[in-house]
Write a protein that holds these residues in place. Structure first.
Motif, PDB file in Angstrom:
ATOM      1  N   PHE A   1      19.206  55.975  42.118  1.00  0.00           N
ATOM      2  CA  PHE A   1      19.027  56.137  40.682  1.00  0.00           C
ATOM      3  C   PHE A   1      18.798  54.766  40.049  1.00  0.00           C
ATOM      4  N   LEU A   2      17.824  54.688  39.172  1.00  0.00           N
ATOM      5  CA  LEU A   2      17.521  53.437  38.484  1.00  0.00           C
ATOM      6  C   LEU A   2      18.140  53.489  37.094  1.00  0.00           C
ATOM      7  N   LEU A   3      19.154  52.655  36.870  1.00  0.00           N
ATOM      8  CA  LEU A   3      19.910  52.678  35.627  1.00  0.00           C
ATOM      9  C   LEU A   3      19.557  51.482  34.742  1.00  0.00           C
ATOM     10  N   GLU A   4      19.769  51.666  33.440  1.00  0.00           N
ATOM     11  CA  GLU A   4      19.380  50.640  32.474  1.00  0.00           C
ATOM     12  C   GLU A   4      20.144  49.329  32.657  1.00  0.00           C
ATOM     13  N   GLU A   5      21.435  49.418  32.963  1.00  0.00           N
ATOM     14  CA  GLU A   5      22.269  48.213  33.055  1.00  0.00           C
ATOM     15  C   GLU A   5      22.542  47.803  34.498  1.00  0.00           C
ATOM     16  N   GLU A   6      22.892  48.769  35.340  1.00  0.00           N
ATOM     17  CA  GLU A   6      23.281  48.452  36.716  1.00  0.00           C
ATOM     18  C   GLU A   6      22.081  48.295  37.653  1.00  0.00           C
ATOM     19  N   GLY A   7      20.917  48.740  37.220  1.00  0.00           N
ATOM     20  CA  GLY A   7      19.749  48.672  38.096  1.00  0.00           C
ATOM     21  C   GLY A   7      19.767  49.789  39.128  1.00  0.00           C
ATOM     22  N   SER A   8      19.358  49.506  40.352  1.00  0.00           N
ATOM     23  CA  SER A   8      19.272  50.516  41.408  1.00  0.00           C
ATOM     24  C   SER A   8      20.654  50.815  41.994  1.00  0.00           C
ATOM     25  N   VAL A   9      21.037  52.094  41.954  1.00  0.00           N
ATOM     26  CA  VAL A   9      22.333  52.540  42.482  1.00  0.00           C
ATOM     27  C   VAL A   9      22.078  53.695  43.450  1.00  0.00           C
ATOM     28  N   SER A  10      22.677  53.619  44.634  1.00  0.00           N
ATOM     29  CA  SER A  10      22.500  54.657  45.645  1.00  0.00           C
ATOM     30  C   SER A  10      23.758  55.506  45.774  1.00  0.00           C
ATOM     31  N   PHE A  11      23.552  56.768  46.169  1.00  0.00           N
ATOM     32  CA  PHE A  11      24.687  57.678  46.354  1.00  0.00           C
ATOM     33  C   PHE A  11      24.378  58.647  47.483  1.00  0.00           C
ATOM     34  N   ALA A  12      25.361  58.851  48.368  1.00  0.00           N
ATOM     35  CA  ALA A  12      25.228  59.788  49.479  1.00  0.00           C
ATOM     36  C   ALA A  12      25.663  61.170  49.029  1.00  0.00           C
ATOM     37  N   ASN A  13      24.706  62.078  48.908  1.00  0.00           N
ATOM     38  CA  ASN A  13      25.016  63.454  48.549  1.00  0.00           C
ATOM     39  C   ASN A  13      25.197  64.290  49.801  1.00  0.00           C
ATOM     40  N   TRP A  14      26.260  65.070  49.810  1.00  0.00           N
ATOM     41  CA  TRP A  14      26.602  65.956  50.920  1.00  0.00           C
ATOM     42  C   TRP A  14      25.773  67.225  50.800  1.00  0.00           C
ATOM     43  N   LYS A  15      25.183  67.667  51.882  1.00  0.00           N
ATOM     44  CA  LYS A  15      24.316  68.842  51.854  1.00  0.00           C
ATOM     45  C   LYS A  15      25.078  70.155  52.031  1.00  0.00           C
TER      46      LYS A  15
END
Length: 278
Positions: A28-42
């Motif tokens: 996810f590209l956020l306004e303040e934090e920049g690029s943030v990744s997250f592992a979503n469980w399927k």
């Protein structure tokens, strides 16, 4: 229509039959934090997490950069990661969850965003007394669940084959992070109906360090249990507030007395020491 039925069958199977599920890394590209990744469980019973700037800004109201925050009942890290982004790389975020099936996804999330976060994952339940406990879930996939003991007798029909470990939070912090205690700013509790017991177990920490406290009012809680939860927290000389979502623009309603705890079937609330401003 075919996709709908396919998903419905997958959800039914996940409720009744255990199997391992993979994960996918979303960015996810956020306004303040920049690029943030997250592992979503399927896991079909777990909604995919979307990290937003609005959610991180919600936590920034309560968690100063460089402080210590604690997530009790992290699941895969859906609130742990936004909390840690608020605390920053220079802060410390402790995430506790004894469920091994969600913990493995949590560990993947801990490995991401290392330039922005400092998360320590811990595979324990927080309990009044240290020991080993049965862990049960209403779902065969163990997407959620909780410990079963004399306080919470039944968390569901599906039980882990081995017991999980419960520890006392104050003892753990004083033994492992004594220099961070003065920086304790925030504690979130979400433990499938046992929030009241966990809060009672950490009462001395709350009284001494006055962190902001977030907890859930469980949908199955009785009016008596809700009143007890309200009283336990308000007895810390704290004020309670309903909030509609983990978002900076969430609706906020002050909970004036125990009767207000029955206005919503299930909800999260935050609580602050009387007079504290956010």
């Amino acid at each position: 229509m075919f996709e709908y039925f396919k998903k419905s069958i997958a959800r039914k199977k996940a409720r009744r039959q255990f199997q391992e599920y993979p994960h996918v890394i979303d960015t996810f590209l956020l306004e303040e934090e920049g690029s943030v990744s997250f592992a979503n469980w399927k896991n079909p019973l777990v909604n995919a997490k979307v990290i937003t700037q609005g959610e991180i800004n919600f936590f920034k109201k309560f968690i100063p950069k460089g402080s210590l925050c604690i997530d009790i009942g992290t699941n895969i890290g859906d609130t742990t990661v936004p909390m840690a982004l608020a605390a920053g790389k220079e802060g410390t975020t402790l995430g506790f969850d004894p469920n091994p099936h969600v913990f493995k996804i949590l560990e993947i999330n801990v490995s991401l965003n290392k330039d922005k976060t400092n998360i320590i994952p811990l595979p324990y339940a927080i309990t009044k007394d240290e020991g080993e406990f049965y862990y049960s879930s209403s779902e065969a996939s163990f997407g959620n669940g909780g410990i079963s003991n004399e306080i919470v007798e039944d968390q569901g029909a599906f039980q882990l084959s081995t017991k999980i470990k419960g520890i006392t939070l104050e003892k753990y912090l004083k033994a492992n992070h004594p220099t961070l205690l003065s920086k304790l700013s925030f504690i979130k509790v979400d433990v499938e109906g046992a929030d009241k017991e966990v809060i009672k177990s950490i009462a001395d920490l709350i009284k001494e360090f006055k962190p902001v406290l977030v907890a859930e009012c469980f949908p199955k809680s009785t009016p008596k249990e809700r009143a007890e939860l309200y009283q336990i927290v308000s007895d810390f000389n704290y004020e309670l507030y309903y909030f509609s979502d983990f978002h900076e623009n969430a609706e906020i309603i002050k909970i004036e007395d125990a009767r207000d705890m029955n206005k919503w079937k299930t909800f999260n609330f935050y609580s602050l020491p009387v007079g504290k401003q956010v």
